[in-house]
Write a protein that holds these residues in place. Structure first.
Motif, short mmCIF file in Angstrom:
data_model
loop_
_atom_site.label_atom_id
_atom_site.label_comp_id
_atom_site.label_asym_id
_atom_site.label_seq_id
_atom_site.Cartn_x
_atom_site.Cartn_y
_atom_site.Cartn_z
N ALA A 1 0.82 -1.22 0.00
CA ALA A 1 0.00 0.00 0.00
C ALA A 1 0.85 1.26 0.00
O ALA A 1 0.52 2.25 -0.67
CB ALA A 1 -0.94 0.00 1.21
N ALA A 2 1.96 1.26 0.75
CA ALA A 2 2.81 2.45 0.81
C ALA A 2 3.42 2.75 -0.56
O ALA A 2 3.50 3.92 -0.97
CB ALA A 2 3.89 2.26 1.86
N LEU A 3 3.84 1.71 -1.26
CA LEU A 3 4.42 1.90 -2.60
C LEU A 3 3.36 2.44 -3.55
O LEU A 3 3.61 3.39 -4.31
CB LEU A 3 4.97 0.57 -3.12
N VAL A 4 2.18 1.86 -3.53
CA VAL A 4 1.09 2.32 -4.39
C VAL A 4 0.79 3.79 -4.12
O VAL A 4 0.66 4.61 -5.05
CB VAL A 4 -0.16 1.45 -4.19
N ASP A 5 0.68 4.15 -2.85
CA ASP A 5 0.37 5.53 -2.50
C ASP A 5 1.42 6.49 -3.01
O ASP A 5 1.10 7.57 -3.53
CB ASP A 5 0.25 5.67 -0.97
N SER A 6 2.70 6.12 -2.87
CA SER A 6 3.77 7.03 -3.28
C SER A 6 3.78 7.23 -4.79
O SER A 6 4.03 8.34 -5.27
CB SER A 6 5.12 6.49 -2.82
N ILE A 7 3.46 6.19 -5.55
CA ILE A 7 3.44 6.31 -7.01
C ILE A 7 2.25 7.14 -7.45
O ILE A 7 2.38 8.06 -8.27
CB ILE A 7 3.39 4.91 -7.67
N VAL A 8 1.07 6.85 -6.91
CA VAL A 8 -0.14 7.57 -7.33
C VAL A 8 -0.07 9.04 -6.94
O VAL A 8 -0.55 9.91 -7.68
CB VAL A 8 -1.39 6.89 -6.72
N ALA A 9 0.56 9.33 -5.82
CA ALA A 9 0.67 10.72 -5.36
C ALA A 9 1.56 11.57 -6.26
O ALA A 9 1.52 12.80 -6.18
CB ALA A 9 1.18 10.76 -3.92
N ASP A 10 2.35 10.92 -7.11
CA ASP A 10 3.28 11.65 -7.97
C ASP A 10 2.64 12.02 -9.31
O ASP A 10 3.16 11.70 -10.38
CB ASP A 10 4.54 10.81 -8.19
#
Length: 316
Positions: free
Chosen positions: A47-56
């Protein structure tokens, strides 16, 4: 649009990423295996990886990454839940936080196949559109994809997000892992009558859905080459498919015989993609007529066949 494409190193991804770029979109790929269109290595279950990518700056998500039916022999059930269910939840939640208005989910016609459908022999071919239901899916792949579909429906209802659920028919390049009577190419050609589409068409459907789902809410679409048959032929397809095929394609038997191929004696199911054409304006370009035309004119077959294919994740 800046698109996050999951499963970017997989079979669908290798066709979809170039089509997205050709349509003017920027593609950011996420996969557990490296690939030409993958910028981020990791799992959708993170989830943390997904969040960081989508937030960019991601503006929409196409979620094509998954464990599939052949993976049942390679992975435990928990891995299917982690990837297919938890991963979908992570992406939907990230999409909501980023304020996305649309989401494209790659599902499968496999989840409509109950054991009774799998066994066949019901007197007529099952006519399978989006409303078809004959019992729960027969394996963990179908169960987890059905659960992921329902997550999409919940988020669409609660968040007002437009979501396209694309139930793709067969487009894998490898041989079928349960049927070995016909050659791989012969079987794939037959399946364009009722349950297969090309990988290029599967990819194009995602691009079309991305660009046309706005305002439609949450919709489910069966994706397959348009069948030449009608519902009133369902009984004949089960009893004598070759007679029905001959009526639509008079030279099919002769063309097949020249290759040493066999037409199906019986067809147990037909996938109906009419809804995608009606609501999205999408229709597969490759169909059984295309296959016969390639044989007739001695051109390469219009579908991919690679018995040795293994997903890149198996080498990661």
């Amino acid at each position: 649009m800046k698109i996050l494409l999951t499963g970017s190193s997989g079979w669908l991804g290798r066709f979809l990423a170039p089509q997205l770029r050709a349509a003017g979109h920027e593609v950011v790929g996420l996969d557990i295996a490296s690939g030409a269109d993958t910028q981020h290595i990791g799992s959708v279950a993170d989830a943390a990886l997904v969040d960081s990518i989508v937030a960019d700056g991601i503006e929409a998500i196409i979620h094509g990454g998954a464990l599939h039916k052949p993976d049942i022999a390679r992975y435990p059930k928990q891995a299917f839940i982690d990837t297919n269910v938890t991963g979908t939840l992570n992406l939907l939640e990230a999409a909501v936080r980023a304020g996305h208005d649309r989401f494209i989910f790659t599902s499968t016609t496999s989840l409509m196949v109950s054991q009774r459908v799998r066994d066949g022999g019901q007197g007529e071919a099952f006519w399978m559109d989006e409303s078809f239901y004959d019992g729960p899916p027969r394996n963990i792949y179908g169960v987890t994809k059905a659960a992921a579909e329902n997550l999409c429906r919940i988020f669409a209802a609660e968040q007002g997000m437009d979501i396209a659920i694309l139930r793709t028919g067969r487009f894998f390049p490898e041989d079928d892992d349960t049927h070995h009577v016909l050659s791989g190419e012969n079987m794939k050609a037959n399946e364009f009558l009722n349950r297969r589409l090309s990988a290029a068409d599967a990819a194009r459907a995602h691009v079309v859905a991305l660009e046309t789902i706005a305002g439609l809410g949450c919709e489910t679409f069966v994706l397959s080459a348009p069948p030449p048959f009608t519902r009133d032929e369902a009984g004949e397809l089960a009893r004598d498919a070759r007679a029905a095929i001959a009526r639509h394609f008079p030279d099919a038997a002769e063309l097949y015989a020249a290759r040493g191929w066999d037409l199906p004696a019986s067809i147990d199911r037909v996938y109906d993609p009419a809804r995608a054409e009606r609501l999205l304006g999408f229709r597969c370009r490759t169909d059984f007529a295309s296959v016969l035309d390639a044989i007739r004119t001695d051109r390469p077959l219009p579908f991919d066949h690679d018995p040795a294919y293994l997903p890149p994740k198996e080498f990661a």
